[in-house]
Design a protein around this motif. Structure first.
Motif, PDB file in Angstrom:
ATOM      1  N   SER A 280       0.656  -1.206  -0.116  1.00 34.48           N
ATOM      2  CA  SER A 280       0.027   0.162  -0.107  1.00 34.48           C
ATOM      3  C   SER A 280       0.857   1.268   0.033  1.00 34.48           C
ATOM      4  N   ALA A 281       2.095   1.057   0.499  1.00 30.99           N
ATOM      5  CA  ALA A 281       3.091   2.178   0.521  1.00 30.99           C
ATOM      6  C   ALA A 281       4.121   2.324  -0.602  1.00 30.99           C
ATOM      7  N   ILE A 282       3.823   1.415  -1.750  1.00 30.26           N
ATOM      8  CA  ILE A 282       4.883   1.202  -2.609  1.00 30.26           C
ATOM      9  C   ILE A 282       5.309   2.562  -3.258  1.00 30.26           C
ATOM     10  N   ASP A 283       4.516   3.621  -3.367  1.00 37.21           N
ATOM     11  CA  ASP A 283       4.901   4.915  -3.860  1.00 37.21           C
ATOM     12  C   ASP A 283       6.145   5.538  -2.913  1.00 37.21           C
ATOM     13  N   TRP A 284       6.082   5.252  -1.507  1.00 35.31           N
ATOM     14  CA  TRP A 284       7.293   5.431  -0.500  1.00 35.31           C
ATOM     15  C   TRP A 284       8.480   4.979  -1.242  1.00 35.31           C
ATOM     16  N   TYR A 285       8.570   3.761  -1.524  1.00 32.37           N
ATOM     17  CA  TYR A 285       9.865   2.751  -1.606  1.00 32.37           C
ATOM     18  C   TYR A 285      10.404   3.342  -2.963  1.00 32.37           C
ATOM     19  N   ALA A 286       9.587   3.800  -3.995  1.00 32.32           N
ATOM     20  CA  ALA A 286      10.091   4.288  -5.055  1.00 32.32           C
ATOM     21  C   ALA A 286      10.756   5.587  -5.094  1.00 32.32           C
ATOM     22  N   VAL A 287       9.957   6.394  -4.377  1.00 31.51           N
ATOM     23  CA  VAL A 287      10.461   7.712  -4.001  1.00 31.51           C
ATOM     24  C   VAL A 287      11.736   7.794  -3.114  1.00 31.51           C
ATOM     25  N   MET A 288      11.833   6.645  -2.318  1.00 35.46           N
ATOM     26  CA  MET A 288      12.962   6.594  -1.496  1.00 35.46           C
ATOM     27  C   MET A 288      14.252   6.024  -2.180  1.00 35.46           C
ATOM     28  N   ALA A 289      13.938   5.405  -3.133  1.00 30.53           N
ATOM     29  CA  ALA A 289      14.978   4.763  -4.194  1.00 30.53           C
ATOM     30  C   ALA A 289      15.626   6.041  -5.195  1.00 30.53           C
ATOM     31  N   CYS A 290      14.579   6.670  -5.584  1.00 32.61           N
ATOM     32  CA  CYS A 290      15.151   8.019  -6.445  1.00 32.61           C
ATOM     33  C   CYS A 290      15.912   8.834  -5.605  1.00 32.61           C
ATOM     34  N   PHE A 291      15.422   9.187  -4.351  1.00 34.95           N
ATOM     35  CA  PHE A 291      16.321  10.179  -3.426  1.00 34.95           C
ATOM     36  C   PHE A 291      17.585   9.409  -3.090  1.00 34.95           C
ATOM     37  N   LYS A 292      17.721   8.490  -2.893  1.00 40.32           N
ATOM     38  CA  LYS A 292      19.032   7.519  -2.439  1.00 40.32           C
ATOM     39  C   LYS A 292      19.794   7.825  -3.748  1.00 40.32           C
ATOM     40  N   LEU A 293      19.411   7.184  -4.582  1.00 40.42           N
ATOM     41  CA  LEU A 293      20.392   7.100  -5.787  1.00 40.42           C
ATOM     42  C   LEU A 293      20.833   8.300  -6.460  1.00 40.42           C
ATOM     43  N   GLY A 294      19.756   9.443  -6.356  1.00 40.83           N
ATOM     44  CA  GLY A 294      20.196  10.724  -6.648  1.00 40.83           C
ATOM     45  C   GLY A 294      21.432  11.347  -6.177  1.00 40.83           C
ATOM     46  N   ILE A 295      21.293  11.110  -4.603  1.00 39.88           N
ATOM     47  CA  ILE A 295      22.195  11.462  -3.813  1.00 39.88           C
ATOM     48  C   ILE A 295      23.542  10.753  -3.966  1.00 39.88           C
ATOM     49  N   VAL A 296      23.383   9.490  -4.169  1.00 45.67           N
ATOM     50  CA  VAL A 296      24.689   8.678  -4.386  1.00 45.67           C
ATOM     51  C   VAL A 296      25.595   9.300  -5.638  1.00 45.67           C
ATOM     52  N   LEU A 297      24.526   9.574  -6.702  1.00 43.00           N
ATOM     53  CA  LEU A 297      25.348  10.166  -8.200  1.00 43.00           C
ATOM     54  C   LEU A 297      25.704  11.279  -7.847  1.00 43.00           C
ATOM     55  N   GLU A 298      25.287  12.368  -6.992  1.00 41.61           N
ATOM     56  CA  GLU A 298      25.658  13.379  -6.956  1.00 41.61           C
ATOM     57  C   GLU A 298      26.972  13.496  -6.472  1.00 41.61           C
ATOM     58  N   GLY A 299      27.519  12.581  -5.666  1.00 41.94           N
ATOM     59  CA  GLY A 299      28.641  12.441  -5.216  1.00 41.94           C
ATOM     60  C   GLY A 299      29.795  12.531  -6.301  1.00 41.94           C
ATOM     61  N   THR A 300      29.564  12.075  -7.219  1.00 37.71           N
ATOM     62  CA  THR A 300      30.597  12.112  -8.518  1.00 37.71           C
ATOM     63  C   THR A 300      30.540  13.464  -9.001  1.00 37.71           C
ATOM     64  N   HIS A 301      29.505  13.996  -8.996  1.00 35.03           N
ATOM     65  CA  HIS A 301      29.474  15.601  -9.397  1.00 35.03           C
ATOM     66  C   HIS A 301      30.190  16.164  -8.508  1.00 35.03           C
ATOM     67  N   ALA A 302      30.220  15.981  -7.306  1.00 35.55           N
ATOM     68  CA  ALA A 302      31.126  16.925  -6.184  1.00 35.55           C
ATOM     69  C   ALA A 302      32.418  16.458  -6.494  1.00 35.55           C
ATOM     70  N   ARG A 303      32.872  15.271  -6.647  1.00 39.02           N
ATOM     71  CA  ARG A 303      33.950  14.988  -6.740  1.00 39.02           C
ATOM     72  C   ARG A 303      34.761  15.695  -8.095  1.00 39.02           C
ATOM     73  N   ALA A 304      33.714  15.805  -9.050  1.00 40.90           N
ATOM     74  CA  ALA A 304      34.312  16.355 -10.202  1.00 40.90           C
ATOM     75  C   ALA A 304      34.853  17.789 -10.069  1.00 40.90           C
ATOM     76  N   PHE A 305      34.145  18.598  -9.123  1.00 42.74           N
ATOM     77  CA  PHE A 305      34.410  19.990  -8.769  1.00 42.74           C
ATOM     78  C   PHE A 305      35.825  19.901  -8.235  1.00 42.74           C
ATOM     79  N   ALA A 306      36.124  18.880  -7.398  1.00 46.30           N
ATOM     80  CA  ALA A 306      37.325  18.882  -6.962  1.00 46.30           C
ATOM     81  C   ALA A 306      38.494  18.087  -7.700  1.00 46.30           C
ATOM     82  N   GLY A 307      38.209  17.803  -8.798  1.00 45.29           N
ATOM     83  CA  GLY A 307      39.279  17.431  -9.604  1.00 45.29           C
ATOM     84  C   GLY A 307      39.364  15.775  -9.612  1.00 45.29           C
TER      85      GLY A 307
END
Length: 337
Positions: A280-307
């Motif tokens: 019944s709360a499957i939308d929560w799990y899908a949103v959580m996945a987008c949230f987590k994966l988005g933050i994980v990928l942002e880490g590479t964006h941040a490391r790119a700024f630092a060379g």
């Protein structure tokens, strides 16, 4: 999975040969040592001895801090799943007492759809549609495994409550990288707030893969069946519906790799028919996945700024992060209902 740039000469074949003798495996010279293409985290090679093929998995030559512990966990997971119906590689033997940790498994007779489709899959839309359902079925099978097969594995108590703070803390840590101006992610605070307010009240702990999506599935060469779920390094005991949310969040947009896959709603319905879990709360799990994966990928964006990562890759993954947060808002507004 493993890098295609593997110096197989770095593997001590004499030592491996002696260890295989100790395990009582069929004798003979080790031959046909070839890299298995895939990811970059660990080394994987195919070899033969005594007329039997094997896949060897071990840390890279310059191991990361947790490389050996990750492989210990993987070997333990594969051993625990051996007598279950879950499609997973068959563990043959593991050397976990000293480092480098490594293990042998049977080769999987299958293919990964992200590298292309063989026949009959390529020309049969019914098979491709069924592949999506089989991905849900394999995940439901994993969700039925008694977590007691892995005693002391993970921390299921408070698992869901920890997720939003855990990943916001990860995002905050990127501020330590020189040059990173901070996350410019529209919808970040709104998504975090929605996840906190709509946290599922309870869940039944189970075995989680931790990175369940098409790139970590191998399909049978003659049918739509999942031949094996691979790459168990993120496995834990938690809420298996997080895996389903991850599958939905990473469902191929426009079915690029596998045209004709079922729509996400059909995946949910098929999983629900095979599972006693409350969706019944499957939308929560899908949103959580987008949230987590988005933050994980942002880490590479941040490391790119630092060379510390290529700028073009960082920009590409930042764009992917923005797309994931847009997808999260679609799920918030009922895209799965």
């Amino acid at each position: 999975m493993t890098s295609t740039h593997i110096d197989v000469s770095a593997i001590d074949l004499d030592e491996l040969d002696a260890w295989m003798d100790e395990q009582g495996l069929p004798p003979g010279p080790i031959t046909g040592v070839t890299p298995v293409p895939g990811g970059t985290q660990n080394v994987m090679v195919r070899l033969e001895r005594g007329g039997r093929p094997y896949i060897l998995r071990r840390p890279p030559q310059h191991a990361r801090r947790k490389s050996n512990e990750v492989l210990r966990r993987e070997a333990r997971v594969l051993a625990a799943l051996h007598d279950t119906p879950v499609p997973a590689p068959t563990l043959v033997a593991a050397q976990t007492a000293r480092e480098p940790v490594f293990y042998l498994m049977d080769p999987v007779d299958g293919f990964n759809p992200s590298t292309g489709l063989p026949e009959p899959h390529a020309s049969d839309p019914a098979i491709r549609h069924r592949m999506g359902l089989e991905a849900a079925a394999a995940l439901a099978e994993l969700g039925r495994v008694d977590p007691e097969v892995l005693p002391g594995f993970g921390r299921p108590e408070g698992f869901l409550e920890r997720q939003v703070p855990r990943w916001l803390k990860e995002l905050d840590s990127y501020g330590e990288l020189d040059g990173y101006p901070g996350p410019d992610i529209p919808g970040l605070s709104e998504t975090a707030g929605w996840l906190t307010r709509n946290l599922p009240r309870a869940f039944v702990p189970g075995v989680m893969h931790g990175d369940y999506h098409f790139a970590n599935l191998m399909f049978a060469t003659d049918s739509p069946r999942v031949a094996a779920i691979v790459d168990w390094e993120m496995c834990t005991i938690g809420d298996p519906l997080v895996d389903l949310g991850w599958l939905l969040a990473m469902w191929p947009a426009g079915n690029d790799h596998v045209p004709g896959l079922p729509e996400p709603r059909e995946i949910i319905a098929y999983y629900a028919a095979l599972s006693e879990r409350d969706l019944s709360a499957i939308d929560w799990y899908a949103v959580m996945a987008c949230f987590k994966l988005g933050i994980v990928l942002e880490g590479t964006h941040a490391r790119a700024f630092a060379g510390k990562a290529p700028r073009d890759i960082g920009d590409l993954l930042h764009a992917t992060t923005l797309g994931l947060f847009e997808r999260a808002q679609e799920f918030v507004h009922g895209a799965l209902n």
